[in-house]
Motif scaffolding. Sequence first.
Motif, PDB file in Angstrom:
ATOM      1  N   ASP A  68       0.834  -1.207   0.000  1.00  0.00           N
ATOM      2  CA  ASP A  68       0.000   0.000   0.000  1.00  0.00           C
ATOM      3  C   ASP A  68       0.867   1.254   0.000  1.00  0.00           C
ATOM      4  O   ASP A  68       0.582   2.217  -0.716  1.00  0.00           O
ATOM      5  CB  ASP A  68      -0.938   0.018   1.206  1.00  0.00           C
ATOM      6  CG  ASP A  68      -2.028  -1.038   1.100  1.00  0.00           C
ATOM      7  OD1 ASP A  68      -2.388  -1.412  -0.035  1.00  0.00           O
ATOM      8  OD2 ASP A  68      -2.506  -1.486   2.157  1.00  0.00           O
ATOM      9  N   GLU A  69       1.920   1.260   0.815  1.00  0.00           N
ATOM     10  CA  GLU A  69       2.832   2.407   0.860  1.00  0.00           C
ATOM     11  C   GLU A  69       3.488   2.610  -0.502  1.00  0.00           C
ATOM     12  O   GLU A  69       3.564   3.730  -1.005  1.00  0.00           O
ATOM     13  CB  GLU A  69       3.901   2.194   1.934  1.00  0.00           C
ATOM     14  CG  GLU A  69       4.920   3.309   2.009  1.00  0.00           C
ATOM     15  CD  GLU A  69       6.015   3.048   3.037  1.00  0.00           C
ATOM     16  OE1 GLU A  69       6.924   3.901   3.133  1.00  0.00           O
ATOM     17  OE2 GLU A  69       5.981   2.018   3.741  1.00  0.00           O
ATOM     18  N   PHE A  70       3.936   1.503  -1.107  1.00  0.00           N
ATOM     19  CA  PHE A  70       4.577   1.589  -2.421  1.00  0.00           C
ATOM     20  C   PHE A  70       3.621   2.197  -3.447  1.00  0.00           C
ATOM     21  O   PHE A  70       4.008   3.069  -4.226  1.00  0.00           O
ATOM     22  CB  PHE A  70       5.052   0.204  -2.882  1.00  0.00           C
ATOM     23  CG  PHE A  70       5.799   0.239  -4.174  1.00  0.00           C
ATOM     24  CD1 PHE A  70       7.154   0.517  -4.198  1.00  0.00           C
ATOM     25  CD2 PHE A  70       5.148   0.026  -5.380  1.00  0.00           C
ATOM     26  CE1 PHE A  70       7.847   0.572  -5.405  1.00  0.00           C
ATOM     27  CE2 PHE A  70       5.825   0.077  -6.581  1.00  0.00           C
ATOM     28  CZ  PHE A  70       7.192   0.350  -6.590  1.00  0.00           C
ATOM     29  N   GLU A  71       2.367   1.757  -3.443  1.00  0.00           N
ATOM     30  CA  GLU A  71       1.378   2.274  -4.388  1.00  0.00           C
ATOM     31  C   GLU A  71       1.104   3.760  -4.165  1.00  0.00           C
ATOM     32  O   GLU A  71       0.998   4.524  -5.129  1.00  0.00           O
ATOM     33  CB  GLU A  71       0.064   1.481  -4.292  1.00  0.00           C
ATOM     34  CG  GLU A  71       0.151   0.096  -4.879  1.00  0.00           C
ATOM     35  CD  GLU A  71       0.478   0.101  -6.360  1.00  0.00           C
ATOM     36  OE1 GLU A  71      -0.061   0.939  -7.110  1.00  0.00           O
ATOM     37  OE2 GLU A  71       1.296  -0.737  -6.777  1.00  0.00           O
ATOM     38  N   ARG A  72       0.990   4.177  -2.896  1.00  0.00           N
ATOM     39  CA  ARG A  72       0.736   5.595  -2.609  1.00  0.00           C
ATOM     40  C   ARG A  72       1.894   6.470  -3.090  1.00  0.00           C
ATOM     41  O   ARG A  72       1.683   7.517  -3.703  1.00  0.00           O
ATOM     42  CB  ARG A  72       0.520   5.810  -1.103  1.00  0.00           C
ATOM     43  CG  ARG A  72      -0.805   5.308  -0.581  1.00  0.00           C
ATOM     44  CD  ARG A  72      -1.115   5.802   0.820  1.00  0.00           C
ATOM     45  NE  ARG A  72      -0.015   5.762   1.763  1.00  0.00           N
ATOM     46  CZ  ARG A  72       0.322   4.710   2.526  1.00  0.00           C
ATOM     47  NH1 ARG A  72      -0.357   3.578   2.420  1.00  0.00           N
ATOM     48  NH2 ARG A  72       1.329   4.791   3.375  1.00  0.00           N
ATOM     49  N   VAL A  73       3.115   6.038  -2.817  1.00  0.00           N
ATOM     50  CA  VAL A  73       4.287   6.813  -3.244  1.00  0.00           C
ATOM     51  C   VAL A  73       4.373   6.836  -4.771  1.00  0.00           C
ATOM     52  O   VAL A  73       4.616   7.885  -5.373  1.00  0.00           O
ATOM     53  CB  VAL A  73       5.591   6.249  -2.626  1.00  0.00           C
ATOM     54  CG1 VAL A  73       6.803   7.003  -3.145  1.00  0.00           C
ATOM     55  CG2 VAL A  73       5.538   6.308  -1.108  1.00  0.00           C
ATOM     56  N   SER A  74       4.154   5.694  -5.400  1.00  0.00           N
ATOM     57  CA  SER A  74       4.191   5.619  -6.868  1.00  0.00           C
ATOM     58  C   SER A  74       3.151   6.530  -7.507  1.00  0.00           C
ATOM     59  O   SER A  74       3.442   7.246  -8.466  1.00  0.00           O
ATOM     60  CB  SER A  74       3.966   4.176  -7.342  1.00  0.00           C
ATOM     61  OG  SER A  74       5.002   3.342  -6.920  1.00  0.00           O
TER      62      SER A  74
END
Length: 84
Positions: A68-74
């Motif tokens: 989820d963190e990766f998706e938000r940053v991306s």
Amino acid sequence: MEKTVNVIETVDENGNSVKFELFNIINFEGKDYALLLPVDKEQSEELVLMEIMKNGEDYSFASIEDDDEFERVSDYIENLEDEE
């Protein structure tokens, strides 16, 4: 004027040394993230996204384990690119 290239060396999941050029640093939700380009173009030409971890005066780079963190940053980075 000559462009300064910052090269960062990390170790991958197999214990191999990998060199990256620091492309950009993004601050998102109070954390710093690095956009890295592999120096060895044979490995990949895609940007790599890693979290920057600070320990005193030293910095290290960590994979973003939380999907989820990766998706938000991306998504944030993609929106920045769309604004340019």
